[in-house]
Enzyme design. Structure first.
Site, PDB file in Angstrom:
ATOM      1  N   ASP A  51      32.919  29.741  -8.527  1.00  0.00           N
ATOM      2  CA  ASP A  51      33.289  28.799  -9.587  1.00  0.00           C
ATOM      3  C   ASP A  51      32.252  27.682  -9.696  1.00  0.00           C
ATOM      4  OD1 ASP A  51      35.644  30.070 -10.397  1.00  0.00           O
ATOM      5  OD2 ASP A  51      36.762  29.175  -8.735  1.00  0.00           O
ATOM      6  N   GLY A  52      31.717  27.272  -8.555  1.00  0.00           N
ATOM      7  CA  GLY A  52      30.691  26.226  -8.550  1.00  0.00           C
ATOM      8  C   GLY A  52      29.483  26.646  -9.383  1.00  0.00           C
ATOM      9  N   GLU A 128      36.693  18.250 -13.926  1.00  0.00           N
ATOM     10  CA  GLU A 128      37.249  16.895 -13.916  1.00  0.00           C
ATOM     11  C   GLU A 128      36.156  15.837 -13.891  1.00  0.00           C
ATOM     12  OE1 GLU A 128      35.586  17.646 -10.749  1.00  0.00           O
ATOM     13  OE2 GLU A 128      37.528  18.528 -10.304  1.00  0.00           O
ATOM     14  N   THR A 166      43.204  23.320 -10.563  1.00  0.00           N
ATOM     15  CA  THR A 166      43.254  23.989  -9.257  1.00  0.00           C
ATOM     16  C   THR A 166      42.124  23.523  -8.331  1.00  0.00           C
ATOM     17  OG1 THR A 166      42.067  25.784 -10.353  1.00  0.00           O
ATOM     18  CG2 THR A 166      44.433  26.101  -9.992  1.00  0.00           C
ATOM     19  N   ALA A 167      41.270  22.628  -8.827  1.00  0.00           N
ATOM     20  CA  ALA A 167      40.135  22.161  -8.018  1.00  0.00           C
ATOM     21  C   ALA A 167      40.490  20.837  -7.328  1.00  0.00           C
ATOM     22  CB  ALA A 167      38.902  22.058  -8.911  1.00  0.00           C
ATOM     23  N   LYS A 170      44.078  19.459  -7.392  1.00  0.00           N
ATOM     24  CA  LYS A 170      45.102  20.045  -6.524  1.00  0.00           C
ATOM     25  C   LYS A 170      45.055  19.414  -5.136  1.00  0.00           C
ATOM     26  CE  LYS A 170      47.241  24.286  -5.037  1.00  0.00           C
ATOM     27  NZ  LYS A 170      47.265  23.937  -3.607  1.00  0.00           N
ATOM     28  N   SER A 171      43.843  19.155  -4.643  1.00  0.00           N
ATOM     29  CA  SER A 171      43.734  18.485  -3.338  1.00  0.00           C
ATOM     30  C   SER A 171      44.352  17.097  -3.372  1.00  0.00           C
ATOM     31  CB  SER A 171      42.263  18.350  -2.929  1.00  0.00           C
ATOM     32  OG  SER A 171      41.625  19.598  -2.926  1.00  0.00           O
ATOM     33  N   ALA A 190      44.249   8.204  -3.284  1.00  0.00           N
ATOM     34  CA  ALA A 190      44.700   7.223  -2.287  1.00  0.00           C
ATOM     35  C   ALA A 190      45.048   5.872  -2.894  1.00  0.00           C
ATOM     36  CB  ALA A 190      43.639   7.061  -1.186  1.00  0.00           C
TER      37      ALA A 190
HETATM   38  P1  NAP Z   1      31.690  22.441  -3.518  1.00  0.00           P
HETATM   39  O1  NAP Z   1      32.088  21.214  -2.779  1.00  0.00           O
HETATM   40  O2  NAP Z   1      30.590  23.298  -3.013  1.00  0.00           O
HETATM   41  O3  NAP Z   1      32.955  23.410  -3.712  1.00  0.00           O
HETATM   42  C1  NAP Z   1      34.202  23.008  -4.038  1.00  0.00           C
HETATM   43  C2  NAP Z   1      35.166  24.209  -3.986  1.00  0.00           C
HETATM   44  O4  NAP Z   1      35.971  24.146  -5.166  1.00  0.00           O
HETATM   45  C3  NAP Z   1      34.509  25.589  -3.980  1.00  0.00           C
HETATM   46  O5  NAP Z   1      35.236  26.414  -3.093  1.00  0.00           O
HETATM   47  C4  NAP Z   1      34.670  26.057  -5.406  1.00  0.00           C
HETATM   48  O6  NAP Z   1      34.768  27.459  -5.536  1.00  0.00           O
HETATM   49  C5  NAP Z   1      35.996  25.437  -5.763  1.00  0.00           C
HETATM   50  N1  NAP Z   1      36.253  25.272  -7.188  1.00  0.00           N
HETATM   51  C6  NAP Z   1      35.418  24.838  -8.169  1.00  0.00           C
HETATM   52  N2  NAP Z   1      36.048  24.822  -9.348  1.00  0.00           N
HETATM   53  C7  NAP Z   1      37.327  25.239  -9.105  1.00  0.00           C
HETATM   54  C8  NAP Z   1      38.462  25.422  -9.916  1.00  0.00           C
HETATM   55  N3  NAP Z   1      38.434  25.149 -11.234  1.00  0.00           N
HETATM   56  N4  NAP Z   1      39.612  25.850  -9.349  1.00  0.00           N
HETATM   57  C9  NAP Z   1      39.670  26.105  -8.009  1.00  0.00           C
HETATM   58  N5  NAP Z   1      38.618  25.942  -7.189  1.00  0.00           N
HETATM   59  C10 NAP Z   1      37.465  25.512  -7.736  1.00  0.00           C
HETATM   60  O7  NAP Z   1      31.340  21.980  -5.008  1.00  0.00           O
HETATM   61  P2  NAP Z   1      31.005  22.855  -6.263  1.00  0.00           P
HETATM   62  O8  NAP Z   1      31.102  24.308  -5.962  1.00  0.00           O
HETATM   63  O9  NAP Z   1      29.779  22.299  -6.864  1.00  0.00           O
HETATM   64  O10 NAP Z   1      32.267  22.460  -7.181  1.00  0.00           O
HETATM   65  C11 NAP Z   1      32.469  21.140  -7.659  1.00  0.00           C
HETATM   66  C12 NAP Z   1      33.943  20.906  -7.675  1.00  0.00           C
HETATM   67  O11 NAP Z   1      34.400  20.721  -6.355  1.00  0.00           O
HETATM   68  C13 NAP Z   1      34.391  19.655  -8.396  1.00  0.00           C
HETATM   69  O12 NAP Z   1      34.524  19.863  -9.770  1.00  0.00           O
HETATM   70  C14 NAP Z   1      35.708  19.360  -7.707  1.00  0.00           C
HETATM   71  O13 NAP Z   1      36.790  19.919  -8.431  1.00  0.00           O
HETATM   72  C15 NAP Z   1      35.633  20.080  -6.398  1.00  0.00           C
HETATM   73  N6  NAP Z   1      35.801  19.139  -5.313  1.00  0.00           N
HETATM   74  C16 NAP Z   1      36.909  19.240  -4.552  1.00  0.00           C
HETATM   75  C17 NAP Z   1      37.154  18.320  -3.570  1.00  0.00           C
HETATM   76  C18 NAP Z   1      38.407  18.438  -2.788  1.00  0.00           C
HETATM   77  O14 NAP Z   1      39.161  19.384  -3.030  1.00  0.00           O
HETATM   78  N7  NAP Z   1      38.666  17.515  -1.892  1.00  0.00           N
HETATM   79  C19 NAP Z   1      36.262  17.284  -3.332  1.00  0.00           C
HETATM   80  C20 NAP Z   1      35.126  17.203  -4.118  1.00  0.00           C
HETATM   81  C21 NAP Z   1      34.897  18.150  -5.130  1.00  0.00           C
HETATM   82  P3  NAP Z   1      33.543  28.464  -5.277  1.00  0.00           P
HETATM   83  O15 NAP Z   1      33.427  28.605  -3.799  1.00  0.00           O
HETATM   84  O16 NAP Z   1      33.995  29.711  -5.951  1.00  0.00           O
HETATM   85  O17 NAP Z   1      32.297  27.873  -5.884  1.00  0.00           O
HETATM   86 MN    MN Z   2      30.715  26.304  -4.536  1.00  0.00          MN
END
Ligand code: NAP
Ligand code: MN
Length: 272
Positions: A51-52, A128, A166-167, A170-171, A190
């Protein structure tokens, strides 16, 4: 086939060797099928990775998103923006040959950052946009359709799309939204909640056309994360969020996995 009828396809792959191997295989097979492979002005963008990777592909082509369709091939686990597995390259090529232009479209987020000096920066997010203050507790007023809704104190605020629900959302304890629901979701990062400071506490789902405004109360440095990129600004007056007039288009494909299957696969797995 006339040259002008031939579809232009751009291939983008994540760095891992498996994705590269899939890209090479796809390249050869699409050439054999007489597609034009070019990163310039493509009709279809194929993202190979997770997804990234699709987030990166979206931002690379966001200026022409109205006329592009995306397809994702996942080389890891089943993703949310990916429809084909790495062993389904032949199936994808066959579907591309039969393609009549069908697409499925999902809402994206329009973000307008207004600076104190009058400058405005417009960005679009597929997952987002998250604002955080860098040095201390963020204090910000949240308006929904000009209603001064709450004064937020805490680490930050995320506004997500349905597919982004879901990204990060959700957390943060936000709800999972089906991507055909045209809405935005505000989730708190928070928040400080006690006898003095009060926010709603739960996440909020806002319908299409509604405008969310966040107005930070201190002239300080803030990070604004749009999907996988983060920008730092030091004189934000306010940020406006709405559903964008354009949508992201995906190639409608017989291999489309239902959303609830994806949610189950990603977060629950098989139940005995
Ligand atoms: P990353 O930190 O390398 O990966 C974040 C994870 O989120 C990866 O496992 C990615 O899947 C997954 N993901 C991305 N879009 C998603 C979606 N729409 N639904 C479910 N899972 C999703 O960063 P990145 O791959 O560049 O992705 C950036 C995204 O990370 C941001 O948009 C944000 O949503 C998310 N993020 C999450 C947190 C958290 O949950 N605490 C913190 C910061 C950012 P893949 O492994 O398939 O790439
Ligand atoms: Mn990723």
């Amino acid at each position: 086939m006339k040259n002008t009828d031939r579809k232009k396809i751009a291939l983008l792959s994540s760095k891992n060797p498996k994705s590269h191997a899939v890209m090479n295989e796809l390249w050869t097979k699409l050439k054999e099928a007489h597609f034009i492979l070019t990163p310039k002005n493509p009709d279809i963008v194929i993202s190979i990775g997770g997804d990234g990777m699709l987030l990166s592909a979206f931002h690379k082509y966001e200026a022409i998103m109205d006329r592009v369709r995306f397809v994702g091939i996942h080389t890891g686990h089943l993703g949310f923006y990916t429809d084909y597995r790495d062993f389904e390259v032949d199936k994808l090529v066959e579907n591309l040959k039969l393609d009549t232009g069908a697409r499925v479209s999902y809402p994206i987020l329009h973000v307008r950052v207004k600076m104190m000096n009058g400058r405005e920066i417009v960005m679009r997010a597929l997952n987002e946009a998250t604002i955080k203050r860098l040095s201390k507790t963020m204090v910000a007023d949240v308006f929904i359709n000009k209603v001064p809704f709450e004064r937020f104190r805490g680490d930050g605020i995320s506004v997500s799309t349905p597919t982004g629900s879901t990204a990060y959302n959700k957390s943060l304890g936000g709800a999972v939204l089906h991507p055909t629901i045209e809405a935005l979701q505000i989730a708190e990062v928070a928040s400080l909640n006690n006898r003095v400071y009060r926010t709603l506490g739960s996440s909020i789902v806002v319908p299409k056309k509604d405008k969310i405004v966040i107005e930070p109360k201190h002239d300080d440095r803030y990070s604004v994360s749009i999907d996988n990129r983060t920008f730092v600004y030091d004189n934000i007056e306010q940020i406006e969020y709405q559903i964008d007039n354009s949508k992201i288009h995906f190639l409608a494909t017989p291999s489309h996995t239902s959303f609830w299957n994806r949610v189950k696969d990603a977060f629950i797995g098989e139940v005995e």
